[in-house]
Design an enzyme around this catalytic site. Structure first.
Site, PDB file in Angstrom:
ATOM      1  CD  GLU A   1      -2.897  -1.200   2.343  1.00 49.57           C
ATOM      2  OE1 GLU A   1      -2.630  -0.519   3.337  1.00 49.57           O
ATOM      3  OE2 GLU A   1      -3.903  -1.927   2.271  1.00 49.57           O
TER       4      GLU A   1
ATOM      5  CD  GLU B   1      -4.081  -6.070   2.381  1.00 51.81           C
ATOM      6  OE1 GLU B   1      -4.799  -5.339   3.103  1.00 51.81           O
ATOM      7  OE2 GLU B   1      -2.847  -5.988   2.341  1.00 51.81           O
TER       8      GLU B   1
END
Lengths: 682, 682, 682
Positions: B154, B310
């Site tokens: 991320e 995710e």
């Protein structure tokens, strides 16, 4: 060099604004002056943020573009208020003198990439600022189009307090000068409380981050010091200019909106008072705030005409929601300033910027160009201002003074006061707006000044009130004046120490009462009062909130009593005969509506008869040597009439009266025969 | 080394999640793989936060545990996406290189004890990151269970901007590369405004703390620089891996939720696009936000299938109130991602952590173990994903493009805009949700890309729009397209400078109007419009808030007019015929309900007929080589039917249609004959 | 030196307060002692902030003024609690040891100009504090008017946590002592999560600024460390005093209001427990918070009488709105403390300060002087306290224990919990207030202590609950106790790690259920429960909010069920028979009203019959050797009667009962024959 230059030359009102041609190509300048003439612009401020263009590297100067600009303006008959550019130090300055940056309370140094002065206490900045001011004054002292000097920009904003090392060193020097000895400082600050006694000057710090709340006398002095340092910066530049020029020097104040400057002191240092004013967009009654700012500006100017240096043609860009002005609103705003003493109508800025932080700020010439509504209204306003030339130099007088003491505001708005809901600004505005709605023209006044010329004095927020100033108010009443005091007044002395004898002790004689205890109300709590004036027909209830008090009455009579709340059954509003006058005390917070009967009763004591005007029709009189000028501004959506005003309406150039008609949203300015009697001639 | 490895091998959808066995004793690993098989897990990501375990001291490596883990997974047929662990530098790194810490805007250095990258601009971090990536790739390049490389985690969260010394030095280098000369930089940033002209490169600072607001062009460039530095970090690791491996490299995006990365640029650098998505718990219609994120992910991937790296089986832990998913909700979420192009359904994480910051984050295997509802649904979802294997590789096409330009968002959401109530995100969501409710599948698109394949283009928030991109939109309409533009679009160029000619000038031709002035509304203020389309039967009023404008109409026709508010009587919504197409302009803020008639009218121009679907029943088609797959998700509490869908329902493995029944809260996936016609084939 | 001095001498209650005569001229001292005698003051605390006056320069002492002061007080029969002044280091200390300043989480060093300790971890401060304490104790150990030592002031306020270099160094030492090895620390903190494993002690940092949330076990340990450092500061001063004096040593706690101190540990270190208590002005039921604070103080004191060191005669000055006490309220507050075990009634402060931060804090002698209401009530209260002399030494017993574990509160109130709406303090107050309204006297108890003496134990917020403490609760029930557990209890162990087996696993046996998943509600969301107790006549609905859970029932029976919301149809409140007792579980948040039926049912299990008292009439019994003393406080505006209380009313000195009359807003204290039976004799 003595100030001998007069400004303006000739009987005319100024019209124009900030002009920043350096942001545009040279060919645009020609279009600019052509359009300025179309709009009736006769005055501009230039160079306010031009330091880096005039001194691109330290000690290297480039005046060629400014020479060309001033000549161009002169050729077009446009007067120039020439600025020193010290509110925007160049990037090279920050890079060369990194420790001259302003440091926040929490220790963050503020760098370049924006605007705002460097540390007023740092020698490098002081030197650089004086130097560039001197260079500019030297070069343009005799330029015929330069009629005035504009120093810096809005001192105290966007930064005021500074916690840099340079500031702390200057602070200690300032304290030595103020107190002489550490014993005197310790006594003044009450440092025996919480064991803060200083044994060495070098141990005294700025009121920076501390575990609990900081000494409040120290913080109050830091506000005084901050004001002093900013002012010293101004006077240093002013004096540097005076070495070269006898033309008047000004700087643009922010009147009611700049908490870091004490304008009573500042006004003594300028040759002409100037002010910037912007509406608070979130305030649906922003025009009342405008009137307050204009009255304050006139008052600090000692009643003399002043310059509206900046206002806006429409929206600004820095508020949360930047509300555009609607048709006619700009003219109402501009002429309201004129009504209250402005001899110049200026804008920020001439042409809307394409880049930078203020690209969404309105301008005289907006992004949309000359086809736009704003441009059309700017041109029409230029015509109107031209038609009011004869108002130049006329003044405004007032029957009522409202107390305004910046030091008190600094003290009051600190932490750990009895209630966060009590703010000086709110009470000042509430009482001011009540007077405004009642059609009364108001001066702002310092509690220590001669007040004998006023029929009534209102003290909405005099938390800090010295014994001397309280004695002044007491004398004022004894001599026949009418005084109205709001709660939380007369509490502390000049060092934020509670007066011996308890709250409001210095006012005990004049008010005829003591304040035993504050009874702040809970958040949102309301209480009810029974208002029982002499005339029983006017008996009613009043709603109040935020505050109540436990009063100990000596000689005061009760005119309103608490019906409920923590002070149930006891006095809420009192009136006390003292000598030849009367003093009223309002010990709770009334809204603007509920203040009406209270002030109406006080007007009666003062011998004031409010004029008959329709709601939201604003009427102010400027008095000239040969005529009075009645300015009537209709803030409503319907036409209004004003009886008893006869003469010539100057905007349209037609006879007016005896019933003056003011169109919806419109303005009328009538030259009438001078009134005799009325307010004081100050 | 060229990327030759393909992934996944075979026609199957991936199912699994982040796997962090290093948090557990060795015996737990055996239970893990047993339960993974029970749940149909065929894919996991490992090693994301394992730097300190792989390199416990600088230059000392320990791969034994990872060797054992990968062999165990391989033995159980589980594919591995192997991570570089650079999002969690070890404590030794921070201790050894303290000046490699990220520094906040206000000068606070961020240390260890949490997660998040060190300064992307610091050589020590760059070197250490490349090194560990290289070591891992070298060791496991040929491990048969490793099918992909997962770089970092991320990017841009939890920190993006960095004000460290290393960052400032890199920033100056980046600016030199971008602008070549200081003159060009000064011109681009408009530094003549507020006297900010730079004379030396070393004088340029990061947009740190300043007295007033910072230069907005500078700040916009700092966002570009931040994105660039993060991306350079990624490409450096990617290239270090490529020296050892030809398997594809990815990194997990955060789609609509990461303001510091420009995914159009990032997607060009990865071999496979991956995304993480979490519902916004406070949003009762979070599934619409999910669809937007999935559509954006597919769009930046150029329409190719992507990986849902995710999401969550139930609640997360980092929102103010972490709402648990209710029965069936996880499956609806997972399959909505699949419907919009995901070929992998991944979770954070496999087994709930006992310690640390995310102990309250749900997992495939929750704290409550295999007796729990969540586990039962995870197992059932594994079965369902298995039944959808044939969807692998199929794609989604759309008739409508919604413009998404990260640079514009960076620019728009700065300080000192006309109204704090205008946020790009709100308008994007409102227009997106209107299209979602109307049953239309949407691509996100950059305003500069080829748009000719779309029937309609919607521009909800194109504040920054270059003249070139505006010309692209103009051509699109001229060639027959339908364009819908929301207010505050086309305002500034790539340097946040207002376009010459005024607001929206580059769109003047296509919209047939100019914007003379913004008329932001007060907080909470509402206005009413009269909507008068061609078909008078549809006339009605619409409610709007936040914004209005003073429009100057050229060729545009008025379709809705302000009935009140600051723009009373003037145009609010317009339609302009331009070439073979039409351009609509909506100059105020309409809610999702009131946008309905406006877009319905625009659909007619575009030749779009929205499908007949029940409210909150989501239908998307994935198109394979031999079949279409209609995915229907019922977000309501009642059964729904969908007409005209016949084929085989794959989840249950039964014939379906011609009236497809979808149970309350359920999902159906029907293999049908391929549609001809319809949307563009991109 | 052993503590042999007893205090107070003779059977009397103390009455007085903080006395800071150093703020006043010498002549005021004489007036002070005269008025103290008038008010019945027999005790004062002196010297709390006098460091700089006793040691004006480092190593130079001035005790003359203190000598004079103590002699004056002695001559007037006023006992002195003599303070060490270490809560206000002198300015010279900060100037000499700038690195001994406390540093905030964000790196701001806190300087002088206020009050609050320096860094508890800095050797210079430790040395200086011990030294001044020793000097004072040495000089005044044998002064006859000194009866006790008052160390420091309100440890933990206004600052607790410290991030200075000295703190970080001490922290590493503390961790070494706690964990011995880094492996043990890594295991305890779960540093394998997010790759935080430490390889060197010097790499361990304080939980300062980090990119994302910090390791929560680390943060919990930092709270323990902070508490430890503050306590070590206390014990060092205490021990320095003990070298010179055998008189008791105390320090003033802040009971329920100081989150940085674990009073169970602190109370073991003092000779006498003291407490400061101030009403929360915004709380209209602040007297319930007072009762909780007093009960906590008595509980940490092990049931022994304690000292109310500070409370206020009326308003304080540091809250947002400082509500003044109304007539009679001070006496009700003071006597409520006495009712719950206080043997001294003390105030901050004797005479209101003219300067400094607390000038608006009420005092025994207010600014308004002896003519004021406050003074009159202070004098009357002095008389009343004098009339209660025989209560000295009597104690209070309770049937109900409410669990209070500071470590659990530290852990629970960190970031990234399932819902920001769950706060330990709110639930503690809600359950406490329910018990208060039901007329029950409550002890606070640690979950690990012997609970066998209580009929009922309530656990409103036991988030952190070790397996050992859970076993203690389980045994308590097995042995016949009644336990009521609120949601979010038993979640983590001493290191903030989720218990193996899932949420609430250690309570599974006693509650007869497991918690599968948390179901936090959205902001403002309400749910409804069907309450179906054994007695069907009592069936009703209950409203709840904030929280619900997915329960897995083993042996528990359902007594309330969710009618709606995310847990619709499932158990909300349960009751489990375990051994000879019962355990209740309330899995959602009920308001104080809706808790009533639940606790009423639990009382039945516990064999508790709540007394019949009118609403808001507070009744507590102090038990002496020869008599019981029923203290009845009427918080209402109407007279109240209490049946079955006969004896002598001590305040008026008249016979009372059998129907005790308590006037509106009044207090009665009745000496009665000692009750037999009832609560435990602890």
């Amino acid at each position: 060099m003595a100030v001998t230059g007069t400004w303006p030359t000739g009987r005319t009102l100024g019209y124009g604004g900030d002009y920043n041609p350096e942001q545009w190509p040279r060919e645009t300048w020609d279009e600019d002056v052509r359009l300025m003439r179309e709009a009736g612009v006769n005055y501009v401020s230039v160079g306010i943020f031009s330091w880096v263009l005039l001194e691109p590297r330290e000690g290297e100067y480039d005046f060629a573009w400014m020479d060309e600009l001033l000549d161009l303006l002169h050729a077009n008959g446009i007067m120039v208020d020439l600025a020193t550019p010290t509110a925007a130090p160049p990037a090279w300055f920050y890079a060369t003198y990194p420790d001259a940056r302003v440091v926040t309370h929490d220790g963050i140094a503020l760098g370049p990439g924006s605007r705002g002065a460097a540390s007023p206490s740092h020698p490098a900045y002081q030197t650089a600022a004086r130097n560039i001011a001197s260079r500019i004054a030297e070069r343009y002292a005799d330029h015929p189009t330069v009629v005035m000097w504009h120093v810096h920009n809005e001192y105290g904003a966007p930064v005021g307090e500074d916690f840099s090392d340079a500031a702390v060193a200057a602070w200690r020097e300032w304290l030595r000068g103020r107190y002489g000895t550490l014993d005197a400082l310790n006594e003044a600050w009450g440092t025996r409380f919480w064991g803060q006694v200083y044994g060495e000057w070098e141990h005294v710090t700025a009121p920076g981050p501390t575990p609990s709340t900081v000494n409040q006398a120290q913080k109050l002095d830091y506000a005084r010091f901050t004001d002093h340092q900013l002012r010293a910066l101004f006077t240093a530049e002013r004096d540097a200019i005076r070495e070269h020029s006898d033309k008047p020097v000004t700087t643009n104040f922010m009147a009611a909106e700049c908490p870091t400057t004490d304008l009573w002191a500042w006004a003594r240092e300028v040759d002409v008072v100037s002010n910037d004013h912007y509406l608070t967009a979130a305030d649906p009654r922003g025009h009342v705030g405008l009137a307050l700012a204009a009255d304050l500006t006139r008052s600090v100017a000692g009643g003399k005409p002043w310059i509206l240096m900046e206002h806006s043609s429409s929206a600004v860009n820095w508020q949360p929601r930047n509300i555009a002005k609607r048709p006619g609103e700009m003219a109402r705003n501009s002429l309201a300033h004129v009504a209250r003493g402005a001899d110049v109508v200026g804008f920020f800025q001439w042409r809307a910027s394409r880049y930078g932080a203020e690209k969404f700020h309105s301008a005289m010439l907006p992004h949309a160009g000359t086809g736009s509504r704003v441009w059309r209204e700017v041109v029409e306003l230029g015509r109107q201002v031209g038609a009011l030339a004869e108002l130049q130099g006329s003044t405004v007088s007032a029957d009522v003074a409202l107390l305004w003491d910046t030091e008190s505001f600094w003290a009051q708005d600190q932490e750990w006061r009895p209630s966060v809901d009590v703010r000086h600004k709110e009470r000042v505005r509430a009482y001011y707006e009540r007077l405004w709605r009642d059609g009364l023209t108001v001066d702002l006044a310092h509690p220590g000044q001669d007040l004998s010329g006023y029929r009534m004095v209102v003290a909405p927020a005099s938390y800090l009130l010295t014994a001397e100033d309280a004695a002044n108010l007491t004398r004022y009443v004894a001599d026949g004046g009418t005084l109205v005091v709001s709660f939380f007044s007369g509490i502390v002395d000049a060092h934020d120490a509670v007066h011996p004898g308890g709250y409001a002790a210095p006012l005990r004689e004049v008010l005829g009462l003591g304040v035993d205890e504050f009874l702040p109300l809970r958040e949102g709590e309301e209480v009810t009062l029974a208002w029982s004036p002499g005339d029983a027909a006017e008996a009613r209830t009043l709603a109040a909130d935020v505050w109540a008090e436990d009063l100990a009455l000596d000689t005061a009579e009760i005119v309103a009593r608490h019906l409920d709340g923590p002070a149930a059954g006891t006095a809420a509003i009192t009136r006390n005969a003292h000598g030849a006058g009367h003093a009223w005390y309002v010990s709770t917070r009334l809204g603007i509506e509920d203040l009406a009967p209270v002030l109406r009763a006080a007007y009666a004591d003062a011998g004031i008869t409010p004029p008959e005007v329709a709601e939201d029709v604003e009427v102010v009189v400027r008095r000239g040597a040969e005529a009075d000028y009645v300015v009537a501004i209709n803030h409503t959506d319907a036409p209004a009439t004003l009886p008893g005003v006869a003469g010539t309406e100057l905007l349209a150039g037609v006879p007016a009266g005896p019933e003056l008609k003011i169109p919806a949203g419109g303005v009328a300015v009538v030259r009438t025969a001078p009134r005799d009697g009325g307010g004081p001639d100050r």
